[in-house]
Write a protein that holds these residues in place. Structure first.
Motif, short mmCIF file in Angstrom:
data_model
loop_
_atom_site.label_atom_id
_atom_site.label_comp_id
_atom_site.label_asym_id
_atom_site.label_seq_id
_atom_site.Cartn_x
_atom_site.Cartn_y
_atom_site.Cartn_z
N PHE A 239 -22.86 -18.44 -13.51
CA PHE A 239 -23.42 -19.46 -14.40
C PHE A 239 -24.71 -18.89 -14.98
N ALA A 240 -24.69 -18.56 -16.27
CA ALA A 240 -25.84 -17.92 -16.92
C ALA A 240 -26.66 -18.93 -17.69
N ASP A 241 -27.97 -18.89 -17.47
CA ASP A 241 -28.91 -19.72 -18.21
C ASP A 241 -29.56 -18.92 -19.34
N ALA A 242 -30.46 -19.56 -20.06
CA ALA A 242 -31.13 -18.92 -21.19
C ALA A 242 -31.75 -17.58 -20.78
N GLY A 243 -31.41 -16.52 -21.52
CA GLY A 243 -31.99 -15.21 -21.29
C GLY A 243 -31.36 -14.40 -20.19
N GLN A 244 -30.53 -14.99 -19.36
CA GLN A 244 -29.91 -14.25 -18.26
C GLN A 244 -28.78 -13.35 -18.74
N HIS A 245 -28.65 -12.20 -18.07
CA HIS A 245 -27.50 -11.31 -18.29
C HIS A 245 -26.79 -11.15 -16.96
N LEU A 246 -25.56 -11.68 -16.87
CA LEU A 246 -24.75 -11.59 -15.66
C LEU A 246 -23.48 -10.82 -16.00
N GLU A 247 -23.29 -9.68 -15.34
CA GLU A 247 -22.17 -8.79 -15.66
C GLU A 247 -21.36 -8.51 -14.40
N GLY A 267 -16.70 -18.36 -15.47
CA GLY A 267 -18.12 -18.42 -15.75
C GLY A 267 -18.47 -19.48 -16.76
N ALA A 268 -19.73 -19.91 -16.72
CA ALA A 268 -20.25 -20.86 -17.70
C ALA A 268 -21.58 -20.32 -18.23
N LEU A 269 -21.89 -20.68 -19.47
CA LEU A 269 -23.11 -20.21 -20.12
C LEU A 269 -23.80 -21.36 -20.80
N GLN A 270 -25.15 -21.36 -20.74
CA GLN A 270 -25.93 -22.37 -21.45
C GLN A 270 -27.31 -21.83 -21.76
N GLY A 271 -27.84 -22.21 -22.89
CA GLY A 271 -29.20 -21.81 -23.25
C GLY A 271 -29.23 -20.59 -24.16
N ALA A 351 -19.01 -37.34 -18.55
CA ALA A 351 -17.77 -36.69 -18.95
C ALA A 351 -17.91 -35.17 -18.92
N ARG A 352 -19.02 -34.66 -19.42
CA ARG A 352 -19.24 -33.21 -19.41
C ARG A 352 -19.40 -32.70 -17.98
N ARG A 353 -20.06 -33.48 -17.16
CA ARG A 353 -20.21 -33.07 -15.76
C ARG A 353 -18.86 -32.98 -15.07
N LEU A 354 -18.00 -33.97 -15.31
CA LEU A 354 -16.68 -33.97 -14.68
C LEU A 354 -15.82 -32.81 -15.16
N VAL A 355 -15.90 -32.51 -16.46
CA VAL A 355 -15.10 -31.40 -16.99
C VAL A 355 -15.55 -30.08 -16.37
N LEU A 356 -16.87 -29.88 -16.26
CA LEU A 356 -17.37 -28.64 -15.68
C LEU A 356 -16.99 -28.52 -14.21
N HIS A 357 -17.10 -29.61 -13.47
CA HIS A 357 -16.71 -29.57 -12.06
C HIS A 357 -15.22 -29.26 -11.92
N GLY A 358 -14.42 -29.84 -12.80
CA GLY A 358 -12.99 -29.53 -12.76
C GLY A 358 -12.72 -28.07 -13.08
N PHE A 359 -13.52 -27.50 -13.97
CA PHE A 359 -13.36 -26.10 -14.36
C PHE A 359 -13.60 -25.17 -13.17
N PHE A 360 -14.62 -25.48 -12.36
CA PHE A 360 -14.99 -24.60 -11.24
C PHE A 360 -14.34 -24.97 -9.90
N ALA A 382 -26.80 -28.63 -10.37
CA ALA A 382 -28.19 -28.36 -10.72
C ALA A 382 -28.29 -27.49 -11.98
N GLU A 383 -27.40 -26.51 -12.10
CA GLU A 383 -27.40 -25.66 -13.29
C GLU A 383 -27.09 -26.47 -14.55
N LEU A 384 -26.11 -27.34 -14.44
CA LEU A 384 -25.73 -28.16 -15.58
C LEU A 384 -26.88 -29.07 -16.01
N ALA A 385 -27.64 -29.56 -15.04
CA ALA A 385 -28.75 -30.46 -15.35
C ALA A 385 -29.88 -29.77 -16.09
N LYS A 386 -29.96 -28.44 -16.00
CA LYS A 386 -31.05 -27.71 -16.64
C LYS A 386 -31.03 -27.81 -18.15
#
Length: 398
Positions: A239-247, A267-271, A351-360, A382-386
């Motif tokens: 789960f990548a936040d703003a500015g993060q690089h996860l490879e 994976g999920a990305l935001q920011g 709704a977005r929280r439920l979709v993301l939880h279902g995804f993972f 917690a990541e989604l709440a950011k």
């Protein structure tokens, strides 16, 4: 014999031999000269922000160490060995510069030993904690799992450092092993890691790589087989936040017949500036008849300004296989799923929280450590709440 006949014989001879290495992975070598400092134009480095690695690849000597805490079930031991002893135990030679540097500079290795036929009563948990991103730390770990042993091993990384490490898991015949590598670094940490697994005859291995924290995290999971019948399940969650690089990079080398590999990474990305990279490489050698392999990567882009790269690769040298395939997808929230939930009175944020939880959730359930699975679900929340949920929160009247 004509020139044409000579060429034909040369091609036929080449086809009868196994190619030694994959086109997509450098040949393994302990010699640093075989792993030059990358420029960023190389295939295996073109996605990685080299300037943000803070000089790790220069290979500067350092005696800094991460603080280590270990919880060991009865019968499992932890000890110090030399780099030469690590080779004798059958570790996989490094196939990239970070792994070669880690072995050259770590000053020896740590051996985690699970004796033959032992069934560990509880997970082995090793927590490694860094103090500062100014600290350059080299790590070298060998996990030896004896024949017919059964164990779960959790490696947790926290705090901050510039950490470069290689881990080899040598799995004996008939053993059953679950390895979890969790990256929960502080926001400024840099981590280059390689987890290399040698799967014994009829052995079963599950390896899960989970990345949430850090500035730049680049994990490389390798699998090869010591005999027929081995099975490897490679899972990943990030789960990548703003500015993060996860490879995350994978290499499954089917060098034995009747072996299996199954890869699922999500994976999920935001920011703004969030970046993820997933590279899946599977090599099916000519000798690997009757193998089964499948690799899958799914990415969910939650906000604008993100980038997810996903590259599955298959190299096949024999047609005598049970099955081989791959799938990759990157998408935003499913509008139909969101509409369905909203039409039944569910708020947009929920709704977005439920979709993301279902995804993972289906992947989290595969981790195999109940306490960790619960923690991962909370971390995803917690990541989604950011970002996403915060943006949807109602503005209070002034």
């Amino acid at each position: 014999m004509t020139v044409t006949d000579t060429a034909r014989d040369s091609v036929a001879s080449a086809l009868e031999q196994d190619r030694l290495e994959s086109h997509l992975n450098p040949p393994p070598s302990y010699d640093l000269a075989d792993h030059p400092v990358p420029t960023g134009r190389e295939e295996i480095w073109r996605f990685t922000p080299l300037k943000r690695l803070r000089g790790i690849l220069d290979g500067e000597a350092s005696d800094k160490r991460l603080t280590r805490e270990a919880s060991l079930p009865d019968g499992v031991t932890l000890s110090e060995i030399t780099a030469e002893q690590a080779r004798e135990l059958g570790e996989l030679a490094p196939n990239d510069r970070p792994a070669a540097l880690a072995i050259a500079n770590a000053g020896g290795a740590v051996l985690l030993d699970v004796p033959a036929e032992l069934e560990a009563s509880e997970p082995v948990v090793i927590t490694l904690t860094g103090e500062s991103v100014d600290d350059l730390v080299w790590g070298h770990l060998v996990v030896r799992v004896g024949r017919f042993a059964k164990a779960t091993i959790v490696l947790q990384h926290t705090g901050s450092a510039r950490y470069c490490a290689t881990t080899t898991v040598v799995v004996g015949d008939g053993a059953d092993v679950n390895v979890v590598s969790l990256q929960e670094w502080d926001d400024d940490a840099v981590h280059l890691g390689r987890d290399a697994i040698r799967v014994g005859r009829d052995a079963s291995v599950k390896h899960t790589s989970i990345s949430f924290g850090g500035d730049v995290v680049r994990m490389h999971a390798n699998v090869e087989y010591d005999g027929p019948g081995g099975s490897a399940e490679l899972l990943g969650l990030y789960f990548a936040d703003a500015g993060q690089h996860l490879e995350h990079r994978l290499f499954a080398d089917h060098n034995q017949p009747r072996t299996k590999s199954n890869v699922i990474y999500k994976g999920a990305l935001q920011g703004e500036g969030a970046r993820t990279v997933w590279i899946g490489n599977v090599l099916i050698r000519k000798v690997a008849e009757g193998i089964e392999t499948y690799e899958e990567n799914r990415n969910l882009v939650l906000t604008d300004g993100c980038q997810a790269d996903s590259v599955p690769n298959l190299e096949i040298e024999t047609g005598e296989i049970e099955g081989a395939g791959h799938a990759s997808a990157t998408a935003r929230f499913d509008d139909e799923q969101l509409f369905y939930l909203r039409s039944r009175g569910v708020s947009d944020a929920e709704a977005r929280r439920l979709v993301l939880h279902g995804f993972f959730q289906d992947l989290i359930r595969k981790v195999g450590v109940p306490s960790l699975e619960e923690r991962l679900a909370q971390t995803v929340e917690a990541e989604l709440a950011k970002n996403v949920l915060d943006a949807l929160a109602p503005v209070s009247a002034s």
